[in-house]
Design a protein around this motif. Structure first.
Motif, short mmCIF file in Angstrom:
data_model
loop_
_atom_site.label_atom_id
_atom_site.label_comp_id
_atom_site.label_asym_id
_atom_site.label_seq_id
_atom_site.Cartn_x
_atom_site.Cartn_y
_atom_site.Cartn_z
N TRP A 1 0.81 -1.22 0.00
CA TRP A 1 0.00 0.00 0.00
C TRP A 1 0.84 1.27 0.00
N PRO A 2 1.93 1.37 0.76
CA PRO A 2 2.70 2.62 0.68
C PRO A 2 3.61 2.73 -0.54
N LEU A 3 3.93 1.62 -1.19
CA LEU A 3 4.92 1.64 -2.27
C LEU A 3 4.63 2.67 -3.37
N PRO A 4 3.43 2.70 -3.96
CA PRO A 4 3.20 3.68 -5.04
C PRO A 4 3.41 5.13 -4.59
N HIS A 5 3.10 5.43 -3.32
CA HIS A 5 3.33 6.78 -2.80
C HIS A 5 4.82 7.06 -2.71
N TRP A 6 5.60 6.06 -2.28
CA TRP A 6 7.06 6.23 -2.22
C TRP A 6 7.63 6.54 -3.60
N LEU A 7 7.00 5.98 -4.64
CA LEU A 7 7.50 6.14 -6.01
C LEU A 7 7.00 7.42 -6.67
N GLY A 8 6.23 8.21 -5.95
CA GLY A 8 5.79 9.50 -6.49
C GLY A 8 4.48 9.47 -7.23
N GLY A 9 3.66 8.42 -7.02
CA GLY A 9 2.38 8.32 -7.71
C GLY A 9 1.36 9.31 -7.16
N THR A 10 0.36 9.62 -7.99
CA THR A 10 -0.71 10.53 -7.57
C THR A 10 -1.79 9.77 -6.80
N ILE B 1 23.97 9.58 -15.38
CA ILE B 1 23.70 10.22 -16.67
C ILE B 1 22.22 10.54 -16.80
N ALA B 2 21.35 9.61 -16.36
CA ALA B 2 19.90 9.84 -16.43
C ALA B 2 19.49 11.04 -15.59
N ALA B 3 20.01 11.13 -14.37
CA ALA B 3 19.69 12.25 -13.50
C ALA B 3 20.16 13.57 -14.09
N LEU B 4 21.28 13.51 -14.82
CA LEU B 4 21.83 14.73 -15.44
C LEU B 4 21.02 15.17 -16.66
N LEU B 5 20.58 14.20 -17.46
CA LEU B 5 19.94 14.53 -18.73
C LEU B 5 18.43 14.73 -18.64
N ALA B 6 17.76 14.08 -17.66
CA ALA B 6 16.30 14.13 -17.59
C ALA B 6 15.73 15.55 -17.49
N PRO B 7 16.28 16.42 -16.64
CA PRO B 7 15.69 17.76 -16.55
C PRO B 7 15.72 18.53 -17.86
N ALA B 8 16.77 18.32 -18.67
CA ALA B 8 16.92 19.07 -19.92
C ALA B 8 16.27 18.39 -21.11
N MET B 9 16.36 17.04 -21.16
CA MET B 9 15.90 16.30 -22.34
C MET B 9 14.61 15.51 -22.10
N GLY C 1 16.56 -1.93 -7.96
CA GLY C 1 16.55 -0.71 -7.16
C GLY C 1 16.91 0.49 -8.02
N ALA C 2 17.88 0.29 -8.93
CA ALA C 2 18.25 1.36 -9.86
C ALA C 2 17.12 1.66 -10.83
N GLN C 3 16.42 0.60 -11.29
CA GLN C 3 15.29 0.82 -12.19
C GLN C 3 14.16 1.56 -11.49
N ILE D 1 12.99 9.19 -11.17
CA ILE D 1 13.48 10.28 -12.04
C ILE D 1 12.43 10.64 -13.07
N VAL D 2 11.71 9.63 -13.59
CA VAL D 2 10.71 9.86 -14.64
C VAL D 2 9.42 10.46 -14.06
N ALA D 3 9.05 10.09 -12.82
CA ALA D 3 7.77 10.50 -12.24
C ALA D 3 7.52 12.01 -12.30
N PRO D 4 8.50 12.88 -12.00
CA PRO D 4 8.23 14.32 -12.08
C PRO D 4 7.94 14.82 -13.50
N LEU D 5 8.24 14.00 -14.51
CA LEU D 5 7.99 14.41 -15.89
C LEU D 5 6.51 14.31 -16.26
#
Length: 469
Positions: free
Chosen positions: A122-131, A424-432, A276-278, A284-288
């Protein structure tokens, strides 16, 4: 036609015979992997018709589910590798002893994993940034799969044991059947009752209308039926290792558990760290936004049709190298390593070309939402360039598992993803945006393939395998 028993008999094997054996074992293994991927396509396409929120609910927890599935699958490998070595040495009674113990050990382990998974569902989706709209559906989807883990683990174990004795056809056929069952169960569980026009006649189609929950129940039901048939065939029909008519103790022994732990522990830790990395990539993708989450999930599913043939060839490599190593034919094991990796790279290169060309059609199949389609196509076309080197990493890993060498390859896998992909993903996601995340993945997979090729060619993996029992 080449026969896998030639490995155990000590008969000479030339390049042509080894290539034939590789193709014979790889083809049904690839079909099994592809049928598994088709199940993901089916789920994604059916849920995609329900809308972006439902697609995002599935995509949000998909990497977390891979973590739990992968941990249970990795545990079975520690036992199946021992069986491959014993079959290679023609020790069939020893192989049966390992099989009996593996059933008990894997069931107990999977029950422990269920407790952990149910506690965080139950808490997992909230931890991952879900609405708030997405999280309840995501939790329910996750919980259904977690509760079914013991039976799913038996599916993994049965398939792995059959492959390691050289039987690729039964697991392949049962996985194709599972794909068909998944379509049938999902058809009735996901959508509500409806009227369908067929040649001018209205036909009533019953349906449960469970949506995301129906997708989980449909897939789990198909996998449970398959697991039952897989274990029945393994224990009663597979002559080289069947338990019926060969009584013995199911109590795990220290020696077998210790050897299984040596193989499985690094793989389990590696899989946990990689997943864990995935999961971190999902964060990283959730804020997009919802569209990016859904597109990322669909693209991951779509791309899997490129690399799953590589995993099929990797399964064949584990069997061929494992039996050669058990028969103490190290030169044959090395040649099988080179042949399987080469075949995997050629196959996945072709699949990458197909994916690049067909990416728009694939995304249209999965979702009617134009923005999700556009983001997914861009991601898939970036990833297509990494497929040859991804194949090198996948199949080389299967080769090294065959001899029981897992510590260093596992370290290479999770070191690559954490030290290369994530920064690299953390660096490129905000711009690309999402394209930056997938460009990071492409770079990392090419790097990972290069270091696995280096280790394969060095031959160090042959010196790090399990010592004979």
């Amino acid at each position: 036609m080449a026969d896998i028993s030639l490995i155990r008999s000590g008969a000479p094997l030339d390049f042509r015979q080894q290539l034939k054996l590789t193709v014979q074992l790889s083809w049904p293994a690839m079909m099994a992997q592809l049928s598994s991927i088709m199940m993901q396509y089916i789920d994604a396409a059916m849920v995609g018709r329900l809308g972006a929120d439902d697609s995002a609910a599935v995509g949000l927890v998909s990497t977390s589910l891979w973590l739990f599935w992968g941990i249970c699958s990795a545990v079975t490998v520690g036992f199946s590798v021992q069986v491959a070595h014993r079959i290679g040495a023609s020790d069939h009674d020893g192989a049966r002893r390992v099989l009996r113990q593996s059933i008990v050990a894997c069931l107990l382990f999977s029950l422990a994993v269920v407790i952990v998974g149910a506690a965080i569902a139950w808490p997992l989706p909230h931890w991952l940034g879900g609405t708030d709209v997405v999280c309840p559906k995501a939790s329910l989807y996750f919980l259904v799969f977690v509760l079914a883990l013991p039976l799913l683990t038996m599916n993994y174990l049965g398939g792995a044991m059959l492959r390691c004795v050289g039987n690729m056809k039964v697991p392949g056929g049962l996985n194709v059947m599972m794909c068909v069952l998944d379509i049938i169960f999902n058809f009735f569980l996901i959508f509500p009752s409806r009227e369908v026009d067929f040649m001018g006649h209205a036909i009533h189609i019953p349906g449960a209308g469970l949506g995301v929950l129906g997708a989980a129940l449909g897939t789990v039901s198909a996998e449970i039926v398959t697991a039952g048939l897989m274990m029945w065939y393994l224990c009663s029909r597979e002559k080289s290792i069947c338990l019926v008519g060969h009584p013995g103790s199911f109590r795990p022994t220290r020696q077998v558990l210790a050897r299984a732990l040596k193989v499985s522990a690094p793989m389990t830790l590696e899989h946990a760290v990689i997943c864990g990395a995935q999961i971190a990539v999902t964060v990283i993708v959730a804020p997009l936004g919802v569209m990016a989450i859904a597109a990322n999930a669909f693209a991951v599913t779509a791309e899997s049709i490129c690399y799953m043939p590589g995993y099929g060839i990797g399964d064949a490599a584990t069997t061929l190298v494992g039996q050669s190593y058990g028969a103490k034919r190290l030169d044959v094991a090395r040649r099988f390593g080179y042949i399987t990796v080469g075949l995997g790279m050629v196959t996945m290169t072709l699949m990458g070309v197909v994916m690049y060309v067909c990416a728009p059609w694939v995304m249209e199949l999965m979702t009617p939402v134009g923005e999700i389609q556009s983001l997914g196509v861009e991601a898939l076309r970036i990833e297509a360039f990494a497929e040859p080197m991804f194949a090198a990493a996948i199949v080389s890993y299967g080769v090294m598992i065959g001899v029981g060498d897992t510590i260093i390859p596992a370290s290479m896998n999770f070191g690559s993803i954490w030290l290369v992909r994530l920064p690299i993903a953390a660096l490129l996601a905000p711009a690309m945006g999402l394209a930056g995340v997938w460009l990071a993945m492409c770079v990392e997979l090419c790097f990972r393939g290069a270091i696995f090729l280096w280790r394969l060619i060095s031959g160090a993996w042959l010196k790090k395998g399990l010592k004979p029992a």
